[in-house]
Design a protein around this motif. Structure first.
Motif: not given
Length: 492
Positions: A92-101
């Motif tokens: 689910r790479a696209d859903e979890f590609a956001v850089r976290g805080h």
């Protein structure tokens, strides 16, 4: 007295509201379970900043592979184990590609560059960096040639020690940094250059402070730590020093730029800026140039040099393994030339040792944090938009089913019974998915070629009894920092 009573009442109400909020978010169909947080402090009593990955491993035994901890007042979803990490980062790479805080990175880079950015700017900066590095040179020297050239300078520096004990930290940092400097800036620096050594010192301070208790507390309580005096604020001075260095190099490149013949990464970026100068929404502008180059410079130096340094520590701790690597080098390469990438398929034991070094040390145990840009169903839970996610890479690299006795340094983890090299999808020291390290290919080349070149020419000896050498990280936060040590390099 009435004031004290009012304060106690307010504290009680805050605790009750915090507990009620946590209860609403936890459970099936909602936020993953986890230990009850305290107001403001979160789970500071359960999550030990000194060794986050070990703490999270213990919590996973109680709460399972997907659970929640609170870093200060902010919830963090932890993914522990191969199945959960793979599902998020790869399936689910696209859903979890956001850089976290990540407060330190957010303050240092202000949303620019590659490592800590998001959205369109991240996509464009990463795509440009990866393609430029992959196709770098446009007919000029390959990356392998640059590494082998720098290996000669590194061997010269080691030779100057004349078999006496020395700390390998700074010469390894100089060697690895010079490789990225040749790609990014088009030149290398002398190992005695004062400005260059100052930059190496800045990078060491940044990596050390980020992983210290001060750095971890900054990650948990940025709004408080920002205003408190202390050594944690010093690292931001080092960030500024490195960016100032990049800025000065950029000005030199602007003055000598020939768009028809770019010489290095900076030239390529300046050309790209020229192409997009009439596009007001372009991500290719001066601030992003400085930050992207800074990311490549810092990321391309500290992690790789620390991996090699940790590797040398393991090789003097286990001299029998070092001997077997040298035997293979002698059989496949000999002494008349340097080991090259074409030799790697014929050197399965050396390749296994290099992989085992990276697996064993789990240099970035938690990965750089991820996030999700919308409420996301994951297994039986819901992860709210913007929640920070820790994919625990160490839980994959030390999976006992894939790597028997995972806490032991054992090259056989990457060897088949017939002695051939064994690949493993559990080998993810550079993370995985959309946010995998853009410099993975370069780093893997450097680690293999520099370690092979050193062992081809020198036998490394511990200054003390190898059994007394500690291989436990002195700091373990975002990254693992090896203990200080000295070694002797005896010509073969």
């Amino acid at each position: 007295m009435e004031l004290l009573g009012a304060a106690l009442l307010l504290l009680c109400i805050t605790c009750l509201l915090s507990f009620a909020s946590w209860r609403r978010r936890s459970g099936k169909g909602k936020m993953p379970p986890g230990p009850t947080p305290l107001p403001i402090l979160g789970n500071l009593l359960q999550v030990k900043p000194k060794d986050l990955s070990k703490t999270l491993e213990k919590l996973s035994e109680k709460y399972g592979p997907v659970f929640t901890v609170h870093m200060g007042s902010d919830p963090v979803v932890v993914l522990h184990g191969h199945s959960a990490v793979r599902e998020a980062l790869i399936e689910r790479a696209d859903e979890f590609a956001v850089r976290g805080h990540m407060p330190i990175g957010d303050r240092a880079n202000n949303g620019l560059g590659i490592i800590f950015s998001n959205n369109t700017e991240w996509v464009q900066a990463r795509k440009f960096a990866v393609s430029t590095l992959r196709n770098f040179g446009m007919g000029k020297r390959s990356m392998e040639e640059r590494i082998l050239e720098e290996a000669e300078h590194l061997l010269d520096e080691i030779n100057k020690t004349k078999g006496e004990a020395f700390d390998p930290t700074y010469i390894l940092s100089c060697a690895v940094s010079n490789i990225i400097c040749s790609i990014v800036f088009g030149k290398r620096y002398d190992y005695k250059d004062k400005n260059f050594l100052s930059l190496m010192g800045s990078m060491d301070i940044i990596f050390e402070k980020m992983n210290s208790i001060w750095g971890q507390l900054y990650q948990m309580f940025p709004n408080i730590m920002y205003y408190l005096p202390g050594p944690h604020n010093n690292m931001f001075d080092q960030f500024d020093a490195l960016k100032a260095f990049v800025y000065e190099e950029m000005k030199l490149h602007q003055a000598s730029l020939d768009p028809s013949s770019p010489q290095d990464f900076l030239d390529c970026y300046l050309c790209k800026m020229q192409e997009e100068k009439d596009n007001p929404s372009s991500s290719f502008h001066m601030k992003n140039l400085i930050t992207t180059t800074f990311d490549l410079f810092l990321g391309g130096t500290e992690t790789t040099s620390t991996t090699i340094r940790y590797g040398l520590l393991l090789l003097i701790k286990y001299p029998k393994i070092q001997e077997k690597v040298q035997e293979e080098i002698d059989q496949v390469v000999g002494r008349s030339r340097r080991p090259c990438l074409a030799d790697r398929p014929q050197m399965p034991y050396t390749d296994a040792v290099v992989h085992e070094i990276q697996r064993f040390i789990k240099l970035i145990p938690l990965s750089v944090p991820h996030s999700v840009d919308k409420d996301t169903c994951f297994r039986e839970y819901v992860i709210p938009k913007g929640t920070t996610i820790f994919p625990v890479l160490s839980s994959v690299l030390h999976d006992e089913k894939e790597f028997p006795n995972p806490d032991e340094f054992c090259p056989e983890h990457f060897l088949n019974k017939n002695g051939t090299f064994r690949k493993s999808e559990f080998f993810i020291p550079f993370s995985a998915g959309k946010r995998i390290c853009p410099g993975e290919g370069l780093a893997r080349m450097e680690i293999f070629l520099l370690i092979a070149a050193i062992l081809q020419n020198y036998t490394l000896k511990a200054v003390i009894n190898p059994q007394e050498l500690s291989i436990t990280p002195t700091l373990s936060g975002i990254g693992n920092i090896p203990p200080a040590f000295q070694l002797c390099a005896l010509p073969r």
